[in-house]
Design an enzyme around this catalytic site. Structure first.
Site, PDB file in Angstrom:
ATOM      1  N   LYS A   6       0.831  -1.199   0.000  1.00  0.00           N
ATOM      2  CA  LYS A   6       0.000   0.000   0.000  1.00  0.00           C
ATOM      3  C   LYS A   6       0.881   1.271   0.000  1.00  0.00           C
ATOM      4  O   LYS A   6       2.105   1.190   0.188  1.00  0.00           O
ATOM      5  CB  LYS A   6      -0.908  -0.030   1.232  1.00  0.00           C
ATOM      6  CG  LYS A   6      -2.004  -1.118   1.171  1.00  0.00           C
ATOM      7  CD  LYS A   6      -2.738  -1.185   2.504  1.00  0.00           C
ATOM      8  CE  LYS A   6      -3.954  -2.088   2.463  1.00  0.00           C
ATOM      9  NZ  LYS A   6      -4.584  -2.176   3.810  1.00  0.00           N
ATOM     10  N   TYR A  39     -12.515  -2.242  -2.716  1.00  0.00           N
ATOM     11  CA  TYR A  39     -12.957  -2.175  -1.320  1.00  0.00           C
ATOM     12  C   TYR A  39     -14.475  -2.034  -1.200  1.00  0.00           C
ATOM     13  O   TYR A  39     -14.978  -1.607  -0.149  1.00  0.00           O
ATOM     14  CB  TYR A  39     -12.238  -1.034  -0.597  1.00  0.00           C
ATOM     15  CG  TYR A  39     -10.822  -1.399  -0.168  1.00  0.00           C
ATOM     16  CD1 TYR A  39     -10.572  -2.546   0.594  1.00  0.00           C
ATOM     17  CD2 TYR A  39      -9.723  -0.598  -0.504  1.00  0.00           C
ATOM     18  CE1 TYR A  39      -9.279  -2.883   0.992  1.00  0.00           C
ATOM     19  CE2 TYR A  39      -8.427  -0.928  -0.104  1.00  0.00           C
ATOM     20  CZ  TYR A  39      -8.222  -2.076   0.650  1.00  0.00           C
ATOM     21  OH  TYR A  39      -6.951  -2.407   1.060  1.00  0.00           O
ATOM     22  N   ASN A  68      -1.577  -0.042   7.570  1.00  0.00           N
ATOM     23  CA  ASN A  68      -1.087  -1.397   7.843  1.00  0.00           C
ATOM     24  C   ASN A  68      -0.315  -2.027   6.678  1.00  0.00           C
ATOM     25  O   ASN A  68      -0.168  -3.243   6.600  1.00  0.00           O
ATOM     26  CB  ASN A  68      -2.220  -2.297   8.359  1.00  0.00           C
ATOM     27  CG  ASN A  68      -3.321  -2.483   7.343  1.00  0.00           C
ATOM     28  OD1 ASN A  68      -3.285  -1.910   6.255  1.00  0.00           O
ATOM     29  ND2 ASN A  68      -4.305  -3.290   7.681  1.00  0.00           N
ATOM     30  N   HIS A  75      -1.978  -5.306   1.567  1.00  0.00           N
ATOM     31  CA  HIS A  75      -3.236  -6.029   1.368  1.00  0.00           C
ATOM     32  C   HIS A  75      -2.891  -7.435   0.913  1.00  0.00           C
ATOM     33  O   HIS A  75      -1.933  -7.611   0.154  1.00  0.00           O
ATOM     34  CB  HIS A  75      -4.091  -5.356   0.281  1.00  0.00           C
ATOM     35  CG  HIS A  75      -5.208  -6.241  -0.186  1.00  0.00           C
ATOM     36  ND1 HIS A  75      -6.407  -6.340   0.492  1.00  0.00           N
ATOM     37  CD2 HIS A  75      -5.295  -7.116  -1.225  1.00  0.00           C
ATOM     38  CE1 HIS A  75      -7.183  -7.221  -0.127  1.00  0.00           C
ATOM     39  NE2 HIS A  75      -6.528  -7.707  -1.174  1.00  0.00           N
ATOM     40  N   GLU A 102      -9.910 -10.724  -7.313  1.00  0.00           N
ATOM     41  CA  GLU A 102      -9.021  -9.562  -7.228  1.00  0.00           C
ATOM     42  C   GLU A 102      -7.963  -9.589  -8.328  1.00  0.00           C
ATOM     43  O   GLU A 102      -7.621  -8.544  -8.897  1.00  0.00           O
ATOM     44  CB  GLU A 102      -8.365  -9.518  -5.835  1.00  0.00           C
ATOM     45  CG  GLU A 102      -9.371  -9.160  -4.742  1.00  0.00           C
ATOM     46  CD  GLU A 102      -8.837  -9.243  -3.323  1.00  0.00           C
ATOM     47  OE1 GLU A 102      -9.578  -8.876  -2.393  1.00  0.00           O
ATOM     48  OE2 GLU A 102      -7.680  -9.680  -3.122  1.00  0.00           O
TER      49      GLU A 102
HETATM   50  P1  IDP Z   1      -7.446  -6.984   5.718  1.00  0.00           P
HETATM   51  O1  IDP Z   1      -6.683  -5.956   4.914  1.00  0.00           O
HETATM   52  O2  IDP Z   1      -6.589  -7.597   6.790  1.00  0.00           O
HETATM   53  O3  IDP Z   1      -8.137  -8.014   4.863  1.00  0.00           O
HETATM   54  P2  IDP Z   1     -10.103  -5.802   6.153  1.00  0.00           P
HETATM   55  O4  IDP Z   1     -10.940  -6.036   7.356  1.00  0.00           O
HETATM   56  O5  IDP Z   1     -10.528  -6.445   4.873  1.00  0.00           O
HETATM   57  O6  IDP Z   1      -8.580  -6.194   6.533  1.00  0.00           O
HETATM   58  O7  IDP Z   1     -10.000  -4.215   5.948  1.00  0.00           O
HETATM   59  C1  IDP Z   1      -9.436  -3.696   4.770  1.00  0.00           C
HETATM   60  C2  IDP Z   1      -8.525  -2.570   5.133  1.00  0.00           C
HETATM   61  O8  IDP Z   1      -9.292  -1.496   5.663  1.00  0.00           O
HETATM   62  C3  IDP Z   1      -7.489  -2.878   6.217  1.00  0.00           C
HETATM   63  O9  IDP Z   1      -6.331  -3.529   5.718  1.00  0.00           O
HETATM   64  C4  IDP Z   1      -7.191  -1.487   6.735  1.00  0.00           C
HETATM   65  O10 IDP Z   1      -6.282  -0.796   5.856  1.00  0.00           O
HETATM   66  C5  IDP Z   1      -8.541  -0.803   6.643  1.00  0.00           C
HETATM   67  N1  IDP Z   1      -9.262  -0.884   7.917  1.00  0.00           N
HETATM   68  C6  IDP Z   1      -9.935  -1.935   8.429  1.00  0.00           C
HETATM   69  N2  IDP Z   1     -10.480  -1.643   9.623  1.00  0.00           N
HETATM   70  C7  IDP Z   1     -10.148  -0.350   9.879  1.00  0.00           C
HETATM   71  C8  IDP Z   1     -10.420   0.554  10.956  1.00  0.00           C
HETATM   72  O11 IDP Z   1     -11.077   0.215  11.949  1.00  0.00           O
HETATM   73  N3  IDP Z   1      -9.899   1.817  10.844  1.00  0.00           N
HETATM   74  C9  IDP Z   1      -9.183   2.229   9.773  1.00  0.00           C
HETATM   75  N4  IDP Z   1      -8.892   1.412   8.727  1.00  0.00           N
HETATM   76  C10 IDP Z   1      -9.372   0.147   8.785  1.00  0.00           C
HETATM   77 MG    MG Z   2      -9.724  -7.836   3.551  1.00  0.00          MG
END
Ligand code: IDP
Ligand code: MG
Length: 149
Positions: free
Chosen positions: A9, A49, A112, A115, A126
Site C-alpha cells: 500500500k 474495497y 497497515n 493487502h 481480485e
Molecule cells: P485486511 O486488509 O486484513 O483483509 P479488512 O478487514 O478487509 O482487513 O480491511 C481492509 C482494510 O481497511 C485494512 O487492511 C485497513 O487498511 C482498513 N481498515 C480496516 N479496519 C479499519 C479501521 O477500523 N480503521 C481504519 N482502517 C481500517
Molecule cells: Mg480484507
C-alpha cells in the site's frame, strides 16, 4: 497452484518497504506471477474495497489507497492465500504476530502497509480486477521441486 493478490500500500511504498516485502515472500518460497507499480484510480479503489462501503473507515480507506502509488502483485504457491495472510499478519498491527510484516513495521490499522486476499475465491476475483490475463506469467522456477512437494 493457488494464487493470491497482494498490494504494498502507499505507506509501504513511501517507507521503502517494497523490497523488504518481496524479499519475505520470495524467502518463504512463494513464486511471483505478476507485478506492477501503479497509481490506483478512485474507481478501482471503490471496486476493490466495495465490501467495506458504508463502514466508518471506508472514506479514509479509499483516500489512503489512492494517496500515492502502490505495488500490486500476484504470488503463487501451495496455500498461497493462507501463507501470505500469515506473512502479512492480522489486520491490526498490534494484534499481528511478531515477525509478521504488519507487526514488524506497523502500529495503526489505517496504515497497515499491505493487502492480501482473504480466500482463494476472492484471490481470483481480485487478480481479474487488477491484472489483464496476459500480465500473468507462468514460469518454471529452477528450484520449484525443492519448495513445492
Ligand atoms: P485486511 O486488509 O486484513 O483483509 P479488512 O478487514 O478487509 O482487513 O480491511 C481492509 C482494510 O481497511 C485494512 O487492511 C485497513 O487498511 C482498513 N481498515 C480496516 N479496519 C479499519 C479501521 O477500523 N480503521 C481504519 N482502517 C481500517
Ligand atoms: Mg480484507
Amino acid at each position: 497452484m493457488e494464487k493470491t493478490f497482494v498490494i504494498v500500500k502507499p505507506d509501504g511504498v513511501q517507507r521503502g518497504l517494497i523490497g523488504e516485502i518481496i524479499a519475505r515472500l520470495e524467502r518463504r518460497g512463494l513464486k511471483m506471477s505478476a507485478a506492477k507499480f501503479m497509481q490506483v484510480s478512485q474507481e478501482l479503489a471503490e471496486t476493490h474495497y466495495g465490501i467495506h462501503k458504508g463502514k466508518p473507515f471506508y472514506e479514509g480507506l479509499i483516500k489512503y489507497i489512492t494517496s500515492a502509488p502502490v505495488m500490486a502483485m500476484v504470488w503463487e504457491g501451495p496455500n498461497a492465500v493462507a501463507a501470505v495472510r500469515q506473512t502479512m499478519g492480522a489486520t491490526r498491527p498490534t494484534e499481528a504476530a511478531p515477525g509478521s510484516v504488519r507487526h514488524d513495521f506497523g502500529l495503526e490499522v489505517g496504515r497497515n502497509i499491505t493487502h492480501a486476499s482473504d480466500s482463494p475465491e476472492n484471490g481470483e476475483l481480485e487478480i481479474k480486477l487488477w491484472f489483464k490475463p496476459e500480465e500473468l506469467v507462468e514460469w518454471g522456477r529452477a528450484n520449484d521441486e525443492w519448495i513445492f512437494e
